[in-house]
Design a protein around this motif. Structure first.
Motif, PDB file in Angstrom:
ATOM      1  N   ILE A 257       0.851  -1.187   0.000  1.00 43.62           N
ATOM      2  CA  ILE A 257       0.000   0.000   0.000  1.00 43.62           C
ATOM      3  C   ILE A 257       0.883   1.231   0.000  1.00 43.62           C
ATOM      4  N   SER A 258       0.624   2.115  -0.936  1.00 47.50           N
ATOM      5  CA  SER A 258       1.430   3.329  -1.033  1.00 47.50           C
ATOM      6  C   SER A 258       0.883   4.400  -0.096  1.00 47.50           C
ATOM      7  N   LYS A 259       1.768   5.285   0.326  1.00 51.14           N
ATOM      8  CA  LYS A 259       1.377   6.395   1.191  1.00 51.14           C
ATOM      9  C   LYS A 259       1.122   7.669   0.394  1.00 51.14           C
ATOM     10  N   HIS A 260       1.694   7.742  -0.793  1.00 51.81           N
ATOM     11  CA  HIS A 260       1.550   8.938  -1.617  1.00 51.81           C
ATOM     12  C   HIS A 260       1.111   8.532  -3.017  1.00 51.81           C
ATOM     13  N   LYS A 261       0.297   9.369  -3.641  1.00 52.25           N
ATOM     14  CA  LYS A 261      -0.140   9.118  -5.011  1.00 52.25           C
ATOM     15  C   LYS A 261      -0.445  10.453  -5.679  1.00 52.25           C
TER      16      LYS A 261
END
Length: 303
Positions: A257-261
């Motif tokens: 799961i990414s924290k930034h997008k």
């Protein structure tokens, strides 16, 4: 849009990433050729007469025709269009950006051949040959660049740039400035040709230039008239659709799961650990952008 979606699913893997870099590279090669070997450059430009007599490489090699003879303005142009091209490719996707650029090139070639044929049928071979020679000096990627600029201005009309590094102006008004420059070029060309070759030839050169310009920009009209739902590319809409997918649990289980997008291109720190992300203080809402789109996106206002 449905047609482009189908084409992208079928041929998207053949799209050329960073196509704008190759286009800018062609400008550089043409710029040096005009000084080092102008004769060779004469064998590369777009002249329908020679194309129809076997020199089919001109269909592609005319993109080497230099757009400027001043190295200072050439460097500014390359830097400017490199940024515009990268933003459009990240916004639309590589396949659509390829279609847009190659569409403009194809329409320019087809238009020059059709115009040569019309002049040949009406005025004969001698006039058609003269018109072909004129096209060789006129047809370049100048107006392909113009179509890139117009596309960017349509996507980000309120983005502000510095005209000549001094005058702040929004992209939508800059587009009108560009169109004014086109009109000025047509008038100046007509006046200079009229002084040397007379009224009739001046009109023909001006008409050839006008048709070339219109055909080079036709891809812009076709692309946007066939793409009615441009709202899908705005930061607000992109963010809304991704938030919806996340809330409905479309993410794969077990995936990182990414924290930034980025709200524009969708890249995360998982795609490139060197990417930097920032929230925009001028957007109304929780919108985060990568370093490539932080200063180029259109601000979201809910009111």
């Amino acid at each position: 849009m449905d047609f482009l979606n189908k084409m992208e699913r079928k041929f998207g893997r053949y799209a050329i990433p960073n196509l704008i870099i190759y286009l800018i590279g062609a400008y550089c090669i043409g710029f040096f050729l005009q000084y080092l070997s102008p004769t060779l450059l004469g064998y590369l430009n777009m002249q329908p007469y020679y194309v129809l007599h076997g020199q089919i490489w001109r269909i592609i090699t005319w993109i080497f025709q230099p757009t400027d003879s001043n190295v200072f303005f050439l460097i500014i142009m390359m830097l400017f269009y490199f940024q515009l091209g990268r933003v459009l490719e990240n916004t639309w996707g590589t396949f659509r950006f390829n279609v847009y650029i190659f569409g403009g090139i194809l329409l320019t070639v087809v238009g020059s051949l059709l115009m040569y044929g019309v002049i040949y049928l009406i005025f004969g071979q001698a006039s058609a040959y003269m018109a072909s020679s004129l096209m060789g000096g006129i047809i370049s990627t100048t107006y392909i660049n113009m179509s890139i600029f117009l596309a960017f201005a349509a996507m980000y009309p309120d983005m502000q740039v510095m005209l000549y590094f001094i005058i702040p102006i929004k992209m939508k008004w800059m587009a009108w400035v560009y169109l004014a420059f086109i009109g000025y070029d047509l008038i100046r060309t007509f006046a200079s040709i009229h002084a040397v070759l007379g009224t009739a030839m001046a009109w023909w050169v001006t008409i050839i230039m006008l048709v070339t310009i219109l055909l080079s920009l036709l891809n812009f009209l076709i692309f946007y008239l066939s793409t009615k739902n441009l709202q899908r590319y705005t930061p607000h809409e992109v963010h809304r659709r991704r938030a919806y997918r996340a809330s409905t649990g479309e993410s794969r289980r077990g995936a990182k799961i990414s924290k930034h997008k980025c709200a524009i291109c969708g890249r995360t720190e998982l795609d490139d650990p060197n990417l930097e992300f920032r929230f925009c203080s001028k957007c109304e809402g929780n919108y985060e952008y990568c370093q490539d789109h932080l200063f180029t996106h259109k601000h979201v206002h809910r009111s």
